[in-house]
Write a protein that holds these residues in place. Structure first.
Motif, PDB file in Angstrom:
ATOM      1  N   SER A 106       0.817  -1.228   0.000  1.00  0.00           N
ATOM      2  CA  SER A 106       0.000   0.000   0.000  1.00  0.00           C
ATOM      3  C   SER A 106       0.842   1.266   0.000  1.00  0.00           C
ATOM      4  O   SER A 106       0.296   2.361   0.059  1.00  0.00           O
ATOM      5  CB  SER A 106      -0.991   0.042   1.173  1.00  0.00           C
ATOM      6  OG  SER A 106      -0.419   0.637   2.335  1.00  0.00           O
ATOM      7  N   CYS A 107       2.183   1.132  -0.098  1.00  0.00           N
ATOM      8  CA  CYS A 107       3.053   2.318  -0.086  1.00  0.00           C
ATOM      9  C   CYS A 107       3.528   2.659  -1.500  1.00  0.00           C
ATOM     10  O   CYS A 107       3.811   1.767  -2.308  1.00  0.00           O
ATOM     11  CB  CYS A 107       4.269   2.083   0.810  1.00  0.00           C
ATOM     12  SG  CYS A 107       3.840   1.809   2.553  1.00  0.00           S
ATOM     13  N   CYS A 113       4.661   7.389   0.810  1.00  0.00           N
ATOM     14  CA  CYS A 113       3.315   7.601   1.338  1.00  0.00           C
ATOM     15  C   CYS A 113       2.489   6.331   1.138  1.00  0.00           C
ATOM     16  O   CYS A 113       2.548   5.710   0.073  1.00  0.00           O
ATOM     17  CB  CYS A 113       2.638   8.776   0.651  1.00  0.00           C
ATOM     18  SG  CYS A 113       3.376  10.368   1.071  1.00  0.00           S
ATOM     19  N   CYS A 114       1.733   5.955   2.174  1.00  0.00           N
ATOM     20  CA  CYS A 114       0.996   4.687   2.172  1.00  0.00           C
ATOM     21  C   CYS A 114      -0.471   4.943   2.480  1.00  0.00           C
ATOM     22  O   CYS A 114      -0.822   5.935   3.117  1.00  0.00           O
ATOM     23  CB  CYS A 114       1.570   3.733   3.221  1.00  0.00           C
ATOM     24  SG  CYS A 114       3.388   3.657   3.243  1.00  0.00           S
ATOM     25  N   SER A 115      -1.313   4.008   2.058  1.00  0.00           N
ATOM     26  CA  SER A 115      -2.748   4.163   2.323  1.00  0.00           C
ATOM     27  C   SER A 115      -3.142   3.515   3.647  1.00  0.00           C
ATOM     28  O   SER A 115      -4.253   3.733   4.123  1.00  0.00           O
ATOM     29  CB  SER A 115      -3.568   3.557   1.174  1.00  0.00           C
ATOM     30  OG  SER A 115      -3.265   2.190   1.019  1.00  0.00           O
ATOM     31  N   CYS A 145       2.781   1.761   6.652  1.00  0.00           N
ATOM     32  CA  CYS A 145       3.697   2.903   6.668  1.00  0.00           C
ATOM     33  C   CYS A 145       4.749   2.718   7.757  1.00  0.00           C
ATOM     34  O   CYS A 145       5.948   2.891   7.523  1.00  0.00           O
ATOM     35  CB  CYS A 145       2.906   4.191   6.905  1.00  0.00           C
ATOM     36  SG  CYS A 145       3.931   5.688   6.998  1.00  0.00           S
ATOM     37  N   THR A 165      -0.910  11.288  10.231  1.00  0.00           N
ATOM     38  CA  THR A 165      -1.260  12.416   9.365  1.00  0.00           C
ATOM     39  C   THR A 165      -1.031  13.715  10.121  1.00  0.00           C
ATOM     40  O   THR A 165      -1.231  13.788  11.332  1.00  0.00           O
ATOM     41  CB  THR A 165      -2.731  12.332   8.919  1.00  0.00           C
ATOM     42  OG1 THR A 165      -3.550  12.177  10.069  1.00  0.00           O
ATOM     43  CG2 THR A 165      -2.946  11.172   7.982  1.00  0.00           C
ATOM     44  N   TYR A 196      -6.985  16.294   1.981  1.00  0.00           N
ATOM     45  CA  TYR A 196      -5.734  15.551   1.896  1.00  0.00           C
ATOM     46  C   TYR A 196      -5.040  15.835   0.572  1.00  0.00           C
ATOM     47  O   TYR A 196      -5.672  15.896  -0.482  1.00  0.00           O
ATOM     48  CB  TYR A 196      -5.983  14.043   2.021  1.00  0.00           C
ATOM     49  CG  TYR A 196      -6.253  13.591   3.437  1.00  0.00           C
ATOM     50  CD1 TYR A 196      -5.240  13.641   4.389  1.00  0.00           C
ATOM     51  CD2 TYR A 196      -7.503  13.119   3.812  1.00  0.00           C
ATOM     52  CE1 TYR A 196      -5.477  13.234   5.695  1.00  0.00           C
ATOM     53  CE2 TYR A 196      -7.749  12.707   5.126  1.00  0.00           C
ATOM     54  CZ  TYR A 196      -6.725  12.771   6.052  1.00  0.00           C
ATOM     55  OH  TYR A 196      -6.957  12.368   7.338  1.00  0.00           O
ATOM     56  N   ASP A 200      -3.113  13.762  -0.878  1.00  0.00           N
ATOM     57  CA  ASP A 200      -3.416  12.515  -1.577  1.00  0.00           C
ATOM     58  C   ASP A 200      -4.411  11.768  -0.698  1.00  0.00           C
ATOM     59  O   ASP A 200      -4.040  11.219   0.344  1.00  0.00           O
ATOM     60  CB  ASP A 200      -2.147  11.677  -1.778  1.00  0.00           C
ATOM     61  CG  ASP A 200      -2.405  10.426  -2.609  1.00  0.00           C
ATOM     62  OD1 ASP A 200      -3.541   9.924  -2.598  1.00  0.00           O
ATOM     63  OD2 ASP A 200      -1.462   9.949  -3.260  1.00  0.00           O
ATOM     64  N   ILE A 251      -5.750   9.004  -0.800  1.00  0.00           N
ATOM     65  CA  ILE A 251      -5.552   7.560  -0.649  1.00  0.00           C
ATOM     66  C   ILE A 251      -4.283   7.274   0.148  1.00  0.00           C
ATOM     67  O   ILE A 251      -4.333   6.629   1.197  1.00  0.00           O
ATOM     68  CB  ILE A 251      -5.496   6.876  -2.038  1.00  0.00           C
ATOM     69  CG1 ILE A 251      -6.829   7.072  -2.755  1.00  0.00           C
ATOM     70  CG2 ILE A 251      -5.182   5.386  -1.887  1.00  0.00           C
ATOM     71  CD1 ILE A 251      -6.833   6.562  -4.174  1.00  0.00           C
ATOM     72  N   ALA A 252      -3.149   7.767  -0.317  1.00  0.00           N
ATOM     73  CA  ALA A 252      -1.876   7.542   0.381  1.00  0.00           C
ATOM     74  C   ALA A 252      -1.579   8.745   1.267  1.00  0.00           C
ATOM     75  O   ALA A 252      -0.873   9.668   0.881  1.00  0.00           O
ATOM     76  CB  ALA A 252      -0.761   7.317  -0.637  1.00  0.00           C
ATOM     77  N   LYS A 253      -2.139   8.745   2.456  1.00  0.00           N
ATOM     78  CA  LYS A 253      -2.039   9.920   3.330  1.00  0.00           C
ATOM     79  C   LYS A 253      -1.122   9.710   4.532  1.00  0.00           C
ATOM     80  O   LYS A 253      -0.962  10.610   5.348  1.00  0.00           O
ATOM     81  CB  LYS A 253      -3.430  10.329   3.807  1.00  0.00           C
ATOM     82  CG  LYS A 253      -4.211   9.224   4.498  1.00  0.00           C
ATOM     83  CD  LYS A 253      -5.669   9.634   4.675  1.00  0.00           C
ATOM     84  CE  LYS A 253      -6.493   8.518   5.307  1.00  0.00           C
ATOM     85  NZ  LYS A 253      -7.921   8.835   5.342  1.00  0.00           N
TER      86      LYS A 253
END
Length: 205
Positions: free
Chosen positions: A118-119, A124-126, A131, A175, A186, A188, A190-192
């Motif tokens: 997810s990164c 940056c990862c969702s 993360c 975050t 945000y 992004d 998704i990847a926040k």
């Protein structure tokens, strides 16, 4: 009847030269005070600049792989996840696979070490837990050190409080104002969750 002193004082005040002297002394006092205050401000500013150049921030972060929690067979972990948990060794697992000592069960096939699922390449990862796990990779040490060396004044209080690699990744992946634009959107959506040096790219307005 007014006392003699009061009468004499009133007569003096009526003379223009006396008023001129009082006004002149007031002006001199004002100018002197202003210059002294300006000199003090310049001196303080120069002192701060010298301190910033000569005394870089002393970060407490330790990147050693063997710490006391490992030796005592106990792990700190990311705590907050409803489905996933990351322990301080870098393992990520399902919450049901978390052992009583706070460590992920490494004997479960779904448990992963230093997983970056997810990164994105920018760090940056969702998913928060991924993360943290990805950030804990030993290879990320230099990236994190570079970030600390250029951390803005606003982030000093936050990152100076952390004491090791795990705490730094927990704090970095949360975050913050780095992850948002216009204070409510945000960068992004998704990847926040980001461990990288730089925040996500700003979305077009």
């Amino acid at each position: 009847m007014l006392p003699c002193g009061a009468v004499l004082w009133r007569r003096l005040l009526r003379k223009r030269w006396v008023l001129g002297v009082v006004l002149g002394l007031s002006l001199v006092y004002f100018i002197t005070s202003t210059f002294k205050q300006e000199e003090r401000m310049v001196r303080d500013r120069n002192l701060l600049q010298v301190q910033e150049r000569e005394q870089p921030i002393v970060w407490k972060v330790k990147f050693s792989s063997g710490n006391s929690s490992q030796l005592s067979n106990q792990c700190r972990n990311s705590v907050q996840g409803k489905l996933l948990i990351t322990d301080e060794l870098g393992y990520i697992c399902e919450r049901k696979d978390l052992l009583v000592n706070g460590c992920c069960n490494v004997n479960v096939p779904s448990t992963k070490l230093y997983s970056c699922d997810s990164c994105l390449p920018n760090g940056c990862c969702s998913v928060y837990e991924y993360c943290v796990s990805c950030c804990l990779q030993p290879s990320k040490q230099h990236l994190l050190e570079r970030f600390l060396n250029r951390a803005a004044i606003a982030f000093q209080n936050l990152f100076m409080a952390v004491e090791d690699h795990f705490e730094l990744c927990l704090a970095k992946c949360r975050t913050s104002s780095q992850s948002v634009q216009h204070e409510n959107t945000y960068r992004d959506p998704i990847a926040k969750y980001c461990y990288g040096e730089y925040p996500p790219e700003l979305l077009p307005v």
